[in-house]
Design a protein around this motif. Structure first.
Motif, PDB file in Angstrom:
ATOM      1  N   ASP A   1      -2.628   4.485  -3.161  1.00 22.98           N
ATOM      2  CA  ASP A   1      -3.623   3.593  -3.033  1.00 22.98           C
ATOM      3  C   ASP A   1      -4.581   3.947  -1.696  1.00 22.98           C
ATOM      4  O   ASP A   1      -5.523   3.247  -1.174  1.00 22.98           O
ATOM      5  N   ARG A   2      -4.389   5.073  -0.899  1.00 23.49           N
ATOM      6  CA  ARG A   2      -4.714   5.187   0.419  1.00 23.49           C
ATOM      7  C   ARG A   2      -6.277   5.173   0.480  1.00 23.49           C
ATOM      8  O   ARG A   2      -6.961   4.854   1.345  1.00 23.49           O
ATOM      9  N   ASP A   3      -6.814   5.582  -0.648  1.00 26.34           N
ATOM     10  CA  ASP A   3      -8.390   5.803  -0.601  1.00 26.34           C
ATOM     11  C   ASP A   3      -9.292   4.536  -0.951  1.00 26.34           C
ATOM     12  O   ASP A   3     -10.241   4.688  -0.467  1.00 26.34           O
ATOM     13  N   ARG A   4      -8.536   3.242  -1.316  1.00 26.87           N
ATOM     14  CA  ARG A   4      -8.950   2.153  -1.481  1.00 26.87           C
ATOM     15  C   ARG A   4      -8.861   1.214  -0.259  1.00 26.87           C
ATOM     16  O   ARG A   4      -9.208   0.157  -0.611  1.00 26.87           O
ATOM     17  N   VAL A   5      -8.151   1.739   0.844  1.00 27.11           N
ATOM     18  CA  VAL A   5      -7.891   0.854   1.828  1.00 27.11           C
ATOM     19  C   VAL A   5      -8.647   1.038   3.100  1.00 27.11           C
ATOM     20  O   VAL A   5      -9.153   2.241   3.409  1.00 27.11           O
TER      21      VAL A   5
ATOM     22  N   THR B   1       2.037  -0.836  -5.976  1.00 25.83           N
ATOM     23  CA  THR B   1       0.685  -0.924  -6.925  1.00 25.83           C
ATOM     24  C   THR B   1       0.181   0.436  -7.294  1.00 25.83           C
ATOM     25  O   THR B   1      -0.502   0.698  -8.116  1.00 25.83           O
ATOM     26  N   GLY B   2       0.857   1.386  -6.721  1.00 26.60           N
ATOM     27  CA  GLY B   2       0.319   2.971  -7.156  1.00 26.60           C
ATOM     28  C   GLY B   2       1.511   3.491  -8.065  1.00 26.60           C
ATOM     29  O   GLY B   2       2.462   2.867  -8.347  1.00 26.60           O
TER      30      GLY B   2
ATOM     31  N   ARG C   1      -4.963   3.355   5.983  1.00 30.58           N
ATOM     32  CA  ARG C   1      -4.778   4.625   5.682  1.00 30.58           C
ATOM     33  C   ARG C   1      -4.089   5.418   6.570  1.00 30.58           C
ATOM     34  O   ARG C   1      -3.153   6.554   6.244  1.00 30.58           O
TER      35      ARG C   1
ATOM     36  N   ILE D   1       0.807  -1.345   0.026  1.00 31.13           N
ATOM     37  CA  ILE D   1      -0.015   0.072  -0.026  1.00 31.13           C
ATOM     38  C   ILE D   1       0.863   1.227  -0.029  1.00 31.13           C
ATOM     39  O   ILE D   1       1.627   1.333   0.893  1.00 31.13           O
TER      40      ILE D   1
END
Length: 125
Positions: A7-11, A55-56, A16, A3
């Motif tokens: 990607d913090r908005d999807r976890v 991933t980001g 986050r 992470i």
């Protein structure tokens, strides 16, 4: 799953907060010192350069697992005369130089009072 800030908005909220705290404690451009003595700077890295791939997008902070010790910070340094960019656990890094916290200022010592000069007085007998 790795992470990053991208990607913090999807976890989940807990993860986050951990990635945001990591980014706040180790901001981009901060000078750091490794426990082995060399110094470097926190920088962004390209995707694919840490534990199975980011991933980001480019970032300097990531969580590599669910434990608090599973975090990494990207550091650029010259080690043994060779430039390198690598990911390190925050446990092996400390802030150094201009980016680190400053020690508390030492109090200015008060000047010692001047010693009074003693004069010998002659007494009449």
């Amino acid at each position: 799953m790795i992470i990053t800030m991208a990607d913090r908005d999807r976890v989940p909220v807990s993860l986050r907060r951990r990635i945001e705290d990591l980014a706040q404690r180790w901001p981009h451009g901060m000078h750091v010192r490794h426990v082995n003595g060399w110094t470097g700077k926190v920088v962004c890295d390209v995707p694919g350069n840490v534990h199975g791939g980011l991933t980001g997008g480019p970032d300097a902070h990531c969580l590599t697992g669910s434990r608090s010790s599973d975090a990494a910070v990207c550091v650029e340094a010259v080690i043994g005369g060779y430039p390198c960019t690598a990911w390190y656990r925050p446990a092996v890094l400390v802030p150094a130089g201009k980016g680190g916290p400053r020690p508390a200022p030492k109090p200015i010592p008060k000047p010692a009072p001047a010693a009074r000069e003693r004069k010998r007085q002659w007494r009449a007998a």
